[in-house]
Design a protein around this motif. Structure first.
Motif, PDB file in Angstrom:
ATOM      1  N   ALA A 199       0.831  -1.208   0.000  1.00  0.00           N
ATOM      2  CA  ALA A 199       0.000   0.000   0.000  1.00  0.00           C
ATOM      3  C   ALA A 199       0.866   1.258   0.000  1.00  0.00           C
ATOM      4  N   CYS A 200       1.909   1.249   0.810  1.00  0.00           N
ATOM      5  CA  CYS A 200       2.801   2.414   0.861  1.00  0.00           C
ATOM      6  C   CYS A 200       3.567   2.579  -0.445  1.00  0.00           C
ATOM      7  N   TYR A 201       3.962   1.470  -1.064  1.00  0.00           N
ATOM      8  CA  TYR A 201       4.679   1.535  -2.337  1.00  0.00           C
ATOM      9  C   TYR A 201       3.820   2.194  -3.417  1.00  0.00           C
ATOM     10  N   GLN A 202       2.511   1.998  -3.319  1.00  0.00           N
ATOM     11  CA  GLN A 202       1.599   2.625  -4.279  1.00  0.00           C
ATOM     12  C   GLN A 202       1.323   4.089  -3.956  1.00  0.00           C
ATOM     13  N   ASP A 203       1.824   4.562  -2.826  1.00  0.00           N
ATOM     14  CA  ASP A 203       1.549   5.911  -2.342  1.00  0.00           C
ATOM     15  C   ASP A 203       0.079   6.091  -2.009  1.00  0.00           C
ATOM     16  N   ALA A 204      -0.550   5.022  -1.522  1.00  0.00           N
ATOM     17  CA  ALA A 204      -1.899   5.158  -0.982  1.00  0.00           C
ATOM     18  C   ALA A 204      -1.815   5.933   0.328  1.00  0.00           C
ATOM     19  N   ARG A 205      -2.865   6.684   0.657  1.00  0.00           N
ATOM     20  CA  ARG A 205      -2.845   7.554   1.831  1.00  0.00           C
ATOM     21  C   ARG A 205      -3.911   7.102   2.833  1.00  0.00           C
ATOM     22  N   PHE A 206      -3.476   6.771   4.051  1.00  0.00           N
ATOM     23  CA  PHE A 206      -4.394   6.297   5.079  1.00  0.00           C
ATOM     24  C   PHE A 206      -3.737   6.465   6.439  1.00  0.00           C
ATOM     25  N   MET A 207      -4.529   6.257   7.489  1.00  0.00           N
ATOM     26  CA  MET A 207      -4.036   6.335   8.861  1.00  0.00           C
ATOM     27  C   MET A 207      -4.257   4.986   9.535  1.00  0.00           C
TER      28      MET A 207
END
Length: 804
Positions: free
Chosen positions: A535-543
């Motif tokens: 998810a981070c590699y895709q630059d998805a944004r979440f908390m």
């Protein structure tokens, strides 16, 4: 199958473009291995075989079937085919293809963040891109139900799947979740070449998969035979040939594809016997023609693939099983060793001649094709998927100047999180309307209950809370509706993080920005770590809100204790991790986090909050802008050190009471003792390394990071005691900032139950341990306020040093 609906001219163009895609993808890999190494010495593996098996399927999709609103996760090893298609569309450059797998060249696996062409979902860690399409479809339903699609048509979320990729467990976890939520608009296209990296897929496996897909409500479309095969089946003896093909073991079929037409002829005749019709069917074909017939599986036949795709006129999920041959048309087709197989220079030269490619014209877009260039350009320009406007975005949401909560003298950060969300749920701000929460069956125990009571569960259709309708008292209102803002998941952390990825990309995929908050137990981050990294590699944004953490949950103990998660938070790219001790810190961090989640690519990212269930005294103070900025930057002085400080204590999170107590007692016998509250070891460390890099590369720049400024006033011989309910290495690096000696306290072994006092004493992170560490740094006793018997008990119960 019925006759294909595509016209002859259209099929001719699509088949020509498929040949061109296969050439360009193979040449890209060949160039990387046989030409570029002569310049830079780089040697890379090849995916020529895997790429070849998908050339027809992907050409059918991209050049004919896909619409602008459709999104695709490309099988990792089909990256060269994807880049070749984008090159023909004009969305990929020759320079990057020539630098395939090189620095800033086209990526070996499609990447949203690293590739310049039109990548929808990053792939690479197998199975994750497949599941991403399922959750992205659910997110599209969420956006549609809330009225944010802005007149856009719903798109299909499509995954190109390797058959061996179906061994990944997260795919099956996702299937169950899709069934629960009424999955729609999802296609999975399985490249059924029956070969994995090391072996041939076991017989009968796909019959099991087919049954499973149907049980979960999917349609299954099997594309097994191409046009040449269907025509042969219509001849006398054709039914016998079909039965032989259907009964031929996977490994044997692959081997015969490698050996050629003569080998097929011998095996078919030996197995069927001298039957006149079958013999005549075979005799009418040369060895080359027979090989072309036997390798004309459905996945390599454009008409068959178009017919299969264009037959779908509903939004139910569909699994296409497309039979293919790995490496079709290449010298090593079907060979079990072909995973990393590469054509030799001599083989490529022979194939170049067969494809009518002139030396020096390998990268020409239409070299070797007989069709008119203007006609091909016109065709590509008219392809629906090639239209502009596929990349979407949404406006940045305003973040309130302060996040409020109902203060109490004693609270835990987990409780504070619930209160902050409850206050947001009561507001009518645009930001609150875009918050969407999710949790793997731990909604109540992670303090999301108040939020869900106010904002409701999400479902595509109204679902009443039966406990409420039956007048059974409950503190929780679990009514579900299309306007709900909580998505409840089952107990699978992989699903949680892939859902977070899908929600966190909604601004780019659906044109509607969401602010996802996902909660789970802190130790179980490790169960979903691959999906979190993806998810981070895709630059998805979440908390990510992880609670409870560490050994502080005490009697719960055992496997629910977490040690390594602070280090994961520091090491994970694209994720800023925090561990506040106090609720006002948490409120400041969440405010910063909502803005950080919306920042531009390369500037923002996701946020990880490591919280605790421990109730501690809360400070009575005014949150000034300066303090708020320091909290977001990673640390602030809770007690500033004096100019002659001999020792300071630096703590993170739930151990704040022990750090405060120890600092007070140390201060009775040592001057100018300081207490450093570290809210984010990750932010401190990242700022420090960035400042050092800046100074190295830009001589004369005197920029100091936040942690360097905080520690600058300390005397050179001042010692630092660090303490955290986590691995001590999280803070142990602080001594390297300005050369101070450090005693790092924390947890290195987990699993013991007991009270908080028991476990802090056992792990050497209570007030006594902090004082002892300070004593070792200053070289003088500091323990006059602690009874000797109590100190001996602490030392007796301290963990033994690890061997070695």
């Amino acid at each position: 199958m019925a006759k294909p609906s595509a016209s002859s001219d259209r099929l001719d163009i699509l088949n020509a473009l498929t040949r061109k895609v296969l050439w360009l993808s193979s040449w890209t890999i060949h160039h990387a291995n046989h030409i570029r190494p002569n310049i830079d010495g780089l040697k890379v593996g090849g995916h020529q075989a895997s790429s070849a098996s998908l050339a027809t399927i992907m050409s059918a999709l991209y050049f004919s079937v896909l619409r602008p609103e459709d999104r695709v996760a490309v099988k990792p090893h089909a990256s060269p085919v994807f880049h070749a298609i984008q090159y023909l569309f004009g969305r990929q450059s020759r320079e990057k293809l020539e630098n395939f797998r090189g620095f800033k060249g086209a990526q070996s696996y499609p990447s949203r963040t690293k590739d310049v062409d039109d990548v929808d979902f990053s792939t690479g860690s197998v199975g994750l891109g497949v599941a991403q399409t399922l959750f992205s479809s659910l997110v599209q339903d969420y956006v549609q139900a809330h009225g944010w699609m802005k007149d856009r048509r719903e798109g299909r979320m499509i995954a190109l799947v390797g058959d061996a990729e179906m061994d990944e467990g997260n795919i099956f976890e996702a299937l169950a979740e899709g069934w629960k939520h009424g999955l729609r608009n999802t296609w999975w296209i399985v490249d059924y070449n029956r070969q994995s990296l090391d072996a041939v897929v076991r017989e009968g496996l796909w019959e099991k998969f087919e049954t499973m897909f149907r049980n979960f409500g999917w349609d299954v479309v099997i594309v097994k035979y191409g046009r040449l095969m269907r025509e042969a089946f219509a001849e006398p003896g054709g039914e016998a040939l079909r039965r032989w093909i259907d009964n031929c073991p996977n490994a044997l079929y692959a081997a015969l594809c490698f050996q050629g037409g003569a080998a097929f002829r011998k095996h078919i005749q030996d197995d069927i016997g001298d039957q006149g019709d079958v013999t005549r069917l075979l005799d009418r074909r040369s060895d080359d023609e027979l090989l072309a017939l036997m390798s004309n599986l459905g996945g390599h036949d454009m008409a068959s693939m178009l017919e299969a795709f264009e037959s779908i006129d509903h939004d139910r999920p569909v699994c296409f099983i497309a039979y293919t041959i790995k490496g079709v048309g290449l010298p090593f087709q079907g060979h079990k060793d072909n995973h990393a197989g590469l054509m030799t220079v001599a083989q490529m030269e022979r194939w170049r001649a067969q494809q009518n490619i002139r030396p020096g014209h390998e990268w020409d877009k239409f070299e070797g094709l007989k069709q008119d260039t203007a006609m091909l350009e016109s065709f590509l320009a008219s392809v629906p998927f090639n239209r502009d406007g596929r990349r979407l975005s949404d406006a940045v949401l305003d973040v309130p100047g302060r996040l409020t909560f109902t203060a109490a003298a004693q609270m835990s950060t987990q409780q504070g999180f619930g209160l902050i969300l409850n206050d947001l749920a009561r507001s009518d701000s645009a930001m609150a309307s875009r918050i969407v929460t999710s949790s793997p069956d731990v909604t109540v125990s992670t303090n999301l209950g108040a939020w869900v009571n106010r904002r409701g569960l999400f479902a595509r259709a109204e679902k009443a809370d039966l406990f409420r309708s039956e007048k059974i008292p409950s503190t929780f209102n679990w009514a579900a509706s299309p306007k709900g803002q909580h998505i409840e998941l089952g107990i699978a952390e992989m699903n949680l993080f892939i859902m977070a990825s899908a929600l966190g990309l909604s601004h780019a995929i659906n044109g509607a920005r969401l602010l996802p908050i996902v909660t789970l137990y802190d130790p179980f981050i490790e169960r979903g770590l691959d999906a979190l990294n993806y998810a981070c590699y895709q630059d998805a944004r979440f908390m990510v809100v992880a609670t409870p953490s560490g050994v502080t949950l005490a009697p719960e103990g055992g496997a629910h204790q977490s040690i390594a998660t602070p280090l994961i938070g520091m090491a994970q790219d694209g994720l800023s991790s925090f561990e506040p001790a106090f609720v006002d810190e948490l409120a400041a961090i969440m405010k910063w986090g909502f803005a950080h989640m919306q920042a531009a690519p390369g500037e923002g990212g996701s946020v990880y909050l490591r919280l605790s269930t421990r109730t501690i005294d809360q400070p009575q103070r005014i949150m000034s802008p300066e303090l708020e900025a320091d909290i977001a930057a990673g640390a602030y002085w809770l007690r500033k050190p004096g100019p002659n400080a001999e020792v300071i204590v630096a703590y993170t999170g739930a151990v704040a009471p022990e750090a405060i107590e120890a600092t007070g007692l140390i201060g009775e016998s040592r001057r100018d003792v300081g207490l450093l509250a570290i809210t984010s070891a990750d932010r401190l460390h990242a700022g420090w390394t960035a400042a050092r890099s800046l100074r190295r590369h830009r001589r004369g720049v005197q920029h100091l990071s936040h942690v360097e400024q905080l520690l600058a006033p300390l005397p050179r011989d001042c010692g630092i005691v660090t303490v955290i309910d986590g691995h001590p290495a999280t803070l142990g690096w602080l001594g390297s900032v300005r050369g101070h000696r450090v005693e790092a306290l924390g947890v290195e072994k987990f699993g013991q139950t007991g009270t908080i006092d028991d476990l802090y004493r056992h792990n050497g992170m209570d007030a006594n341990a902090i004082i002892d560490a300070a004593e070792s740094l200053t070289g003088a006793p500091l323990h006059r306020h602690f009874p000797m018997a109590h100190r001996r008990a602490a030392q007796t119960d301290a963990p033994s040093p690890s061997p070695g």
